[in-house]
Design an enzyme around this catalytic site. Structure first.
Site, PDB file in Angstrom:
ATOM      1  N   TYR A 127      30.965   8.496 -12.291  1.00 35.23           N
ATOM      2  CA  TYR A 127      30.857   7.210 -12.982  1.00 35.23           C
ATOM      3  C   TYR A 127      29.781   6.382 -12.293  1.00 35.23           C
ATOM      4  CZ  TYR A 127      31.596   2.608 -14.835  1.00 35.23           C
ATOM      5  OH  TYR A 127      31.378   1.390 -15.434  1.00 35.23           O
ATOM      6  N   ASP A 171      25.351   6.748  -4.924  1.00 28.71           N
ATOM      7  CA  ASP A 171      25.936   5.545  -5.497  1.00 28.71           C
ATOM      8  C   ASP A 171      27.158   5.184  -4.645  1.00 28.71           C
ATOM      9  OD1 ASP A 171      27.333   3.659  -6.924  1.00 28.71           O
ATOM     10  OD2 ASP A 171      27.164   4.679  -8.862  1.00 28.71           O
TER      11      ASP A 171
HETATM   12  C1  LIG Z   1      31.768  -0.052 -10.507  1.00 35.28           C
HETATM   13  C2  LIG Z   1      30.753   0.995 -10.303  1.00 35.28           C
HETATM   14  C3  LIG Z   1      29.473   0.896 -10.884  1.00 35.28           C
HETATM   15  C4  LIG Z   1      29.078  -0.231 -11.807  1.00 35.28           C
HETATM   16  O1  LIG Z   1      29.113  -1.466 -11.189  1.00 35.28           O
HETATM   17  P1  LIG Z   1      29.221  -2.808 -12.099  1.00 35.28           P
HETATM   18  O2  LIG Z   1      29.126  -3.918 -11.106  1.00 35.28           O
HETATM   19  O3  LIG Z   1      30.557  -2.727 -12.781  1.00 35.28           O
HETATM   20  O4  LIG Z   1      28.088  -2.783 -13.052  1.00 35.28           O
HETATM   21  C5  LIG Z   1      28.559   1.887 -10.610  1.00 35.28           C
HETATM   22  N1  LIG Z   1      28.871   2.931  -9.816  1.00 35.28           N
HETATM   23  C6  LIG Z   1      30.091   3.053  -9.246  1.00 35.28           C
HETATM   24  C7  LIG Z   1      30.372   4.222  -8.358  1.00 35.28           C
HETATM   25  C8  LIG Z   1      31.072   2.101  -9.478  1.00 35.28           C
HETATM   26  O5  LIG Z   1      32.279   2.247  -8.918  1.00 35.28           O
END
Ligand SMILES: *Cc1c(COP(=O)(O)O)cnc(C)c1O
Length: 435
Positions: A152, A253
């Site tokens: 995600y 990420d």
């Molecule tokens: C929550 C999340 C996102 C997106 O962040 P937002 O602030 O909701 O746009 C991206 N990558 C990961 C791994 C996340 O947990």
């Protein structure tokens, strides 16, 4: 003061139902929302006076709890100085200090920081950095990404295209989403070494497509929203080597995992490696403001800017917002001022002890804990409306999705509150499934 600001609880809740979208909500059904009056420490206070122990940290972010005096003070002081100025042609201490601080606490050789407004934007920026790097290097055919299934990375279009192609939103938006490559999600356990077999699919995809691949993007160690799966640091180490061997950039990420949630400051620290590009967000401001950042190495930064454009092509209106940056600086200070390492071990032990008996429930498939994350995976998706109500009646705030009932409480949670949070989670599961 206007009527809008003085609206009664009954009135504003009606407006909410009539006009407001909530995350993934329907306009046809009245969303089941619980009105919050205030929040303090690890507790949310509902408008009807009930208090809930918060098990979600408002989606990984409120690590120091709510209404924290130190973070409040940072925000108030910055408000009286300036809440915002544009970052084009201007700069300020909170932004520069945050950049320096992020470089200091993330692994070398990350050295350049792009500050943005939300996690999804930070991932968009990471993708753009990777693509622009290869364009500048004269390799514009390297425009595809390789991601993991069950991943995600956000809800915007470039990020949706690297979310899990089945459980994400690919089928709805398949006409417009860029088609990328996906490797199976790692199955090698957190405590195990990865074998050649564990890397075989990833390696085959890199071998077949590396000429067209700009970057591999992964959530290191913990795949969050796409399944709450934990995997081996050794997988990450081997992936780093593979990316180097095939000339493909590596993006981590760390938006959910960053700032000690997994027991190390960043999840990649479990593996002792560094990506070429890293995204942070969520806990960056301790849950106070919307802020995120994308870090890259000097090599990537220079590589981008020696191309035709000469600059990195991105610049949001609220870039480097001083108010958010000053709270982020205070939040990182607060984290570093404590023995966060021992504290995360304490929480992991508390979660393991408190949640392990969930295994006795027939509906439960697996229970797993890492750092400040406790996950109960069920065989079937929960009934959200019924289980959510039960959690609130039990005095805890837990927001499951699909088959996952999970918690990542604020780091300040006491042993006593942690024990009662876990106990209530298990009691609710018994009520929901043993009847
Ligand atoms: C929550 C999340 C996102 C997106 O962040 P937002 O602030 O909701 O746009 C991206 N990558 C990961 C791994 C996340 O947990």
């Amino acid at each position: 003061m206007s009527d809008y600001q003085n609206a009664s609880a009954q009135q504003w809740q009606q407006w909410d139902r009539d006009h407001i979208w909530h995350p993934y909500s329907s306009a046809l059904q009245r969303p089941d929302i619980f009105p919050v009056a205030s929040a303090s420490g690890v507790r949310l206070q509902l408008s009807d006076g009930r208090e809930l122990i918060d098990g979600m940290s408002s989606w990984w972010s409120a690590i120091h709890g709510y209404n924290n005096p130190i973070l409040n003070q940072a925000a108030k002081a910055q408000l009286d100085t300036m809440s915002h100025v544009m970052f084009g042609g201007l700069s300020h201490q909170p932004g520069a200090s945050l950049g320096k601080r992020l470089v200091d606490i993330t692994p070398e050789p990350l050295s350049r920081v792009f500050i943005s407004d939300s996690g999804s934007v930070a991932v968009e920026v990471a993708i753009k950095m990777a693509l622009q790097f290869w364009i500048s290097q004269g390799s514009k055919q390297k425009s595809k990404l390789l991601a993991l299934r069950n991943g995600y990375h956000g809800d915007t279009f470039a990020t949706m295209a690297v979310c899990d192609p089945v459980t994400g939103m690919h089928h709805l938006f398949s006409e417009v989403l860029t088609q990328h490559f996906f490797a199976p999600s790692p199955t090698v356990d957190f405590k195990q070494q990865a074998t050649d077999d564990d890397m075989a699919d990833m390696q085959a995809l890199l071998e077949a497509h590396h000429q067209f691949l700009a970057a591999v993007i992964v959530e290191p160690i913990v795949q969050g929203t796409g399944g709450m799966r934990f995997y081996s640091p050794d997988y990450l180490r081997r992936l780093r080597t593979l990316c180097d061997d095939y000339g493909v950039l590596l993006i981590h990420d760390e938006i959910a995992t960053g700032f000690a949630r997994t027991g190390e400051m960043f999840a990649c620290d479990h593996a002792g490696i560094s990506p070429d590009i890293m995204c942070v967000g969520k806990a960056l401001t301790g849950g106070y403001m919307s802020l995120a950042a994308t870090l890259c190495t000097e090599e990537i930064a220079v590589g981008i800017c020696e191309g035709e454009a000469g600059v990195f092509m991105h610049g949001p209106t609220f870039m480097g917002n001083p108010l958010a940056c000053s709270v982020a600086n205070a939040s990182i200070d607060l984290l570093l001022s404590q023995d966060w390492h021992s504290n995360m071990q304490r929480i992991q032990l508390g979660l393991s002890a408190g949640l392990s008996s969930a295994k006795e429930i027939n509906a439960v498939k697996d229970v797993r804990c890492l750092g400040g994350i406790g996950v109960i995976e069920l065989h079937k998706p929960v009934n959200m409306v019924s289980i959510q109500k039960r959690f609130v009646e039990a005095g805890i705030w837990i927001r499951p999705f699909g088959k996952l009932v999970y918690t990542m409480p604020p780091y300040i949670i006491s042993d006593k509150d942690l024990a009662s949070l876990c106990k209530s989670m298990i009691e609710v599961l018994h009520k929901e499934f043993d009847a």
